[in-house]
Design a protein around this motif. Structure first.
Motif, PDB file in Angstrom:
ATOM      1  N   UNK A 300      40.506  18.696  -6.508  1.00 55.26           N
ATOM      2  CA  UNK A 300      39.440  19.336  -5.710  1.00 55.26           C
ATOM      3  C   UNK A 300      38.796  20.481  -6.489  1.00 55.26           C
ATOM      4  N   UNK A 301      39.591  21.151  -7.346  1.00 52.84           N
ATOM      5  CA  UNK A 301      39.039  22.257  -8.138  1.00 52.84           C
ATOM      6  C   UNK A 301      38.030  21.736  -9.163  1.00 52.84           C
ATOM      7  N   UNK A 302      38.359  20.623  -9.802  1.00 48.97           N
ATOM      8  CA  UNK A 302      37.418  20.037 -10.762  1.00 48.97           C
ATOM      9  C   UNK A 302      36.164  19.551 -10.043  1.00 48.97           C
ATOM     10  N   UNK A 303      36.329  18.937  -8.874  1.00 46.54           N
ATOM     11  CA  UNK A 303      35.179  18.442  -8.122  1.00 46.54           C
ATOM     12  C   UNK A 303      34.269  19.595  -7.712  1.00 46.54           C
ATOM     13  N   UNK A 304      34.860  20.707  -7.257  1.00 45.92           N
ATOM     14  CA  UNK A 304      34.065  21.852  -6.849  1.00 45.92           C
ATOM     15  C   UNK A 304      33.343  22.474  -8.040  1.00 45.92           C
ATOM     16  N   UNK A 305      34.027  22.558  -9.164  1.00 44.63           N
ATOM     17  CA  UNK A 305      33.427  23.145 -10.369  1.00 44.63           C
ATOM     18  C   UNK A 305      32.277  22.265 -10.857  1.00 44.63           C
ATOM     19  N   UNK A 306      32.472  20.965 -10.864  1.00 40.33           N
ATOM     20  CA  UNK A 306      31.423  20.039 -11.321  1.00 40.33           C
ATOM     21  C   UNK A 306      30.228  20.043 -10.389  1.00 40.33           C
ATOM     22  N   UNK A 307      30.468  20.273  -9.115  1.00 40.27           N
ATOM     23  CA  UNK A 307      29.382  20.252  -8.132  1.00 40.27           C
ATOM     24  C   UNK A 307      28.506  21.486  -8.273  1.00 40.27           C
TER      25      UNK A 307
END
Length: 307
Positions: A300-307
């Motif tokens: 979820x941290x990678x997804x939030x950062x990429x978003x």
């Protein structure tokens, strides 16, 4: 050359530094002028180094000077070490170790596409004295031979010469566009895959309760990147297995639906560095930077950062 490398600790460090100076400048004269040193002194020290190793490090002919194969190997393996030693002594003398100098990183394609640009920009703004270079590649690399300070890899094979830490974890999920109905019985679903059209004719999925089910597939489209696969699936081209971090936004918005988690090994993203080298301030700083951005390493941290 193995015998020579094993004798590095017994070498005269001044002779080794002079050899590196001459190799970097491509000649005794240019090195002498750059360092304001007598040319005869540099020549004598390099000759002493060659005698102590029992190797010829330079091909001398006419007005040209060229490293031998052994000389090139020694230069690649020692120049970075001498640079780190110089930086460390400078940092100690100044009362603190400030990240500075050149740092080369190799990172996989997908992570580079979704996160590395911002990571590198934020790091460069924070540490302006570091000259950061990032290469994108999925192939295995030889960190020492190719001069990398840090390598980021997915589920790397064990390597006794490297140490590292997991920076992110992820998992695969089977997804499709809402308009693509899951086939009944044994009918295969059209599948989008990365790389060559794989031979698999089914994927196993796991429900939230852990119950397994089989999804028959017929691979019909092969693409070279996960982002291309995701975009094709959103367009309705078929079903695919993709990292949850890459499709969580589409699942939340309803552009994709999940057919279940893929019954596949966990994806672990590692940051690796050579275990036999002094961990430089710049590498330590980048590792700390990764930890600050991804404190728990959850997808979820990678997804939030990429978003």
């Amino acid at each position: 050359m193995e015998r020579a490398v094993s004798q590095v600790e017994q070498m005269d460090l001044l002779a080794l530094a002079d050899f590196t100076l001459v190799a970097r400048h491509g000649g005794f004269g240019r090195a002498a002028r750059a360092a304001s040193r007598p040319k005869a002194t540099l020549s004598r020290r390099v000759a002493d180094l060659e005698a102590s190793l029992g190797l010829r490090l330079f091909e001398r002919g006419g007005r040209s000077l060229k490293l031998t194969q052994d000389g090139e190997l020694l230069f690649r393996r020692t120049s970075a070490l001498l640079t780190e030693l110089e930086e460390t002594t400078t940092a100690v003398a100044s009362g603190g170790e400030v990240p500075r100098g050149r740092m080369r990183i190799s990172a996989p394609l997908l992570f580079s596409q979704v996160a590395m640009g911002r990571l590198a920009a934020d790091f460069a703004a924070r540490y302006p004295e570091v000259r950061l270079e990032v290469a994108t590649e999925d192939r295995p690399v030889d960190m020492i031979e190719e001069g990398y300070d840090l390598v980021i890899r997915v589920n790397p094979d064990p390597d006794a010469t490297l140490v590292g830490r997991i920076i992110l974890r992820d998992r695969l999920v089977v997804v499709a566009a809402p308009g693509l109905e899951r086939p009944a019985e044994d009918a295969p679903a059209p599948a989008v895959v990365r790389g060559g059209l794989e031979q698999a004719n089914a994927w196993t999925t796991l429900s939230p309760s852990g119950q397994r089910s089989v999804v028959p597939i017929a691979p019909t489209l092969s693409l070279s990147s996960m982002i291309m696969v995701r975009d094709a699936v959103v367009s309705g081209a078929g079903v695919a297995r993709l990292p949850i971090s890459l499709v969580s936004g589409e699942l939340t918005s309803g552009r994709l639906v999940s057919w279940g988690d893929a019954d596949a090994p966990e994806i672990a993203l590692w940051a690796l560095y050579p275990s036999r080298r002094l961990l430089s301030a710049r590498v330590s700083a980048f590792l700390d930077h990764l930890k600050q951005v991804f404190p728990t390493g959850a997808p979820e941290e990678l997804a939030a950062f990429a978003a």
